[in-house]
Motif scaffolding. Structure first.
Motif, PDB file in Angstrom:
ATOM      1  N   GLY A 180      25.344  27.988  45.038  1.00 24.51           N
ATOM      2  CA  GLY A 180      26.015  29.289  45.045  1.00 24.51           C
ATOM      3  C   GLY A 180      26.357  29.787  43.650  1.00 24.51           C
ATOM      4  O   GLY A 180      26.147  29.114  42.639  1.00 24.51           O
ATOM      5  N   ALA A 181      26.879  30.995  43.619  1.00 20.48           N
ATOM      6  CA  ALA A 181      27.354  31.631  42.386  1.00 20.48           C
ATOM      7  C   ALA A 181      28.226  32.808  42.799  1.00 20.48           C
ATOM      8  O   ALA A 181      27.937  33.473  43.807  1.00 20.48           O
ATOM      9  N   HIS A 182      29.275  33.063  42.031  1.00 22.21           N
ATOM     10  CA  HIS A 182      30.147  34.169  42.432  1.00 22.21           C
ATOM     11  C   HIS A 182      29.534  35.502  41.991  1.00 22.21           C
ATOM     12  O   HIS A 182      28.941  35.622  40.924  1.00 22.21           O
ATOM     13  N   ASN A 183      29.648  36.467  42.867  1.00 20.09           N
ATOM     14  CA  ASN A 183      29.172  37.804  42.532  1.00 20.09           C
ATOM     15  C   ASN A 183      30.227  38.828  42.931  1.00 20.09           C
ATOM     16  O   ASN A 183      31.227  38.492  43.575  1.00 20.09           O
ATOM     17  N   GLN A 184      30.011  40.045  42.515  1.00 20.06           N
ATOM     18  CA  GLN A 184      31.007  41.079  42.754  1.00 20.06           C
ATOM     19  C   GLN A 184      30.343  42.452  42.728  1.00 20.06           C
ATOM     20  O   GLN A 184      29.229  42.608  42.231  1.00 20.06           O
ATOM     21  N   ARG A 185      31.070  43.412  43.269  1.00 17.18           N
ATOM     22  CA  ARG A 185      30.617  44.794  43.148  1.00 17.18           C
ATOM     23  C   ARG A 185      31.027  45.307  41.780  1.00 17.18           C
ATOM     24  O   ARG A 185      32.078  44.966  41.252  1.00 17.18           O
ATOM     25  N   SER A 186      30.173  46.117  41.202  1.00 21.11           N
ATOM     26  CA  SER A 186      30.423  46.683  39.877  1.00 21.11           C
ATOM     27  C   SER A 186      30.237  48.190  39.923  1.00 21.11           C
ATOM     28  O   SER A 186      29.583  48.722  40.833  1.00 21.11           O
ATOM     29  N   ARG A 187      30.803  48.851  38.935  1.00 25.43           N
ATOM     30  CA  ARG A 187      30.608  50.290  38.784  1.00 25.43           C
ATOM     31  C   ARG A 187      30.067  50.544  37.382  1.00 25.43           C
ATOM     32  O   ARG A 187      30.663  50.096  36.393  1.00 25.43           O
ATOM     33  N   ILE A 188      28.945  51.224  37.321  1.00 25.84           N
ATOM     34  CA  ILE A 188      28.331  51.542  36.039  1.00 25.84           C
ATOM     35  C   ILE A 188      28.316  53.052  35.872  1.00 25.84           C
ATOM     36  O   ILE A 188      27.826  53.779  36.740  1.00 25.84           O
ATOM     37  N   LYS A 189      28.826  53.506  34.732  1.00 27.88           N
ATOM     38  CA  LYS A 189      28.833  54.935  34.427  1.00 27.88           C
ATOM     39  C   LYS A 189      27.913  55.194  33.246  1.00 27.88           C
ATOM     40  O   LYS A 189      28.056  54.596  32.187  1.00 27.88           O
ATOM     41  N   GLY A 190      26.981  56.089  33.449  1.00 29.87           N
ATOM     42  CA  GLY A 190      26.099  56.513  32.373  1.00 29.87           C
ATOM     43  C   GLY A 190      26.247  58.010  32.159  1.00 29.87           C
ATOM     44  O   GLY A 190      26.250  58.784  33.122  1.00 29.87           O
TER      45      GLY A 190
END
Length: 261
Positions: free
Chosen positions: A158-168
């Motif tokens: 396993g590996a921890h993951n997450q939701r991200s927000r990217i602004k361009g």
């Protein structure tokens, strides 16, 4: 009737920006495939300069101009025309507008191909000086998935993951073919995985494994997006921000970058 706003002022202070903020109005936004999309837009600010000789500006005229423009799809050209209109109507030398809205992009799940709509946060910013080209900025914020390379490297499974927000955000002074959809697609490709409003089991498996095979720190996402935006033609400036909503910490990971081309 007496026009109080046009009365003189003796304090000798020119106001750089005066107008309205936080006004809500239905608008049309030009869509990539043609046509337009109805949105509820927040006018974050809509202003002009005010010479020192005048007491005030005419606030109602800002709303009049917005309502007159609401039935035309927003894009580079219509924002330019809107600001030209306010410059003329208020006899100003400079005008500025910032409009934020939710925009919905059609998405198909990776395996099942189930269709859905992904909402992204958008902002159009226009700055115009009389008789000069429009300075236009388009900002798009997209939700994505990131997976931690360190977690994958040190964990037995396993590996921890997450939701991200990217602004361009990209700035340009001439009309070009950079649409909301194109910008969102460029941003999405830099993440560990895209996110989808609808996922069936086979889609969830695909997204989970895609992220696991493509681990990225917040720094990796940001650097890859910078490289992608450097390839775009006809832009004067860009900025990027990436925020990972960490799943194993009570704080977020954040990175930003900006540069002129």
């Amino acid at each position: 009737m007496k026009d109080v706003q046009n009365m003189g002022d003796t304090r000798g202070i020119a106001i750089q920006r005066v107008g309205i903020s936080r006004a809500w109005i239905p608008f049309l936004v030009a869509a990539q495939e043609g046509g337009s999309q109805h949105v509820t837009a927040s006018i974050e600010r809509f202003t002009v300069d005010l010479p020192m000789e005048y007491k005030g500006t005419h606030m109602s005229r800002f709303m009049e101009i917005l309502h007159e423009s609401a039935n035309r799809p927003l894009n580079f050209l219509t924002v330019d025309e809107l600001l030209k209109h306010v410059l003329c109507k208020l006899s100003a030398k400079s005008a500025h507008i910032a409009i934020s809205f939710k925009y919905f992009i059609k998405k198909a799940a990776p395996i099942s191909k189930k269709k859905s709509l992904l909402d992204v946060d958008c902002m159009f910013i226009g700055d115009k000086i009389k008789n000069e080209p429009l300075d236009f900025t388009m900002a798009v914020t997209v939700p994505v998935t990131s997976l931690c390379p360190c977690s994958k490297e040190i964990s037995a499974y396993g590996a921890h993951n997450q939701r991200s927000r990217i602004k361009g955000a990209v700035k340009f002074s001439k009309e070009n073919d950079i649409t909301i959809e194109k910008m969102a697609g460029i941003i999405e490709k830099q993440a560990s995985s895209a996110v989808y409003p609808i996922l069936k089991r086979e889609d969830e498996k695909f997204v989970t494994e895609t992220a696991y095979d493509n681990p990225k720190f917040v720094e990796d996402i940001l650097r890859d997006l910078v490289l992608a935006l450097r390839k775009l033609d006809k832009i004067d400036y860009f900025s990027v921000e990436c925020e990972n909503f960490e799943s194993i910490h009570n704080h977020n990971a954040y990175a930003s970058h900006q540069e002129y081309k």
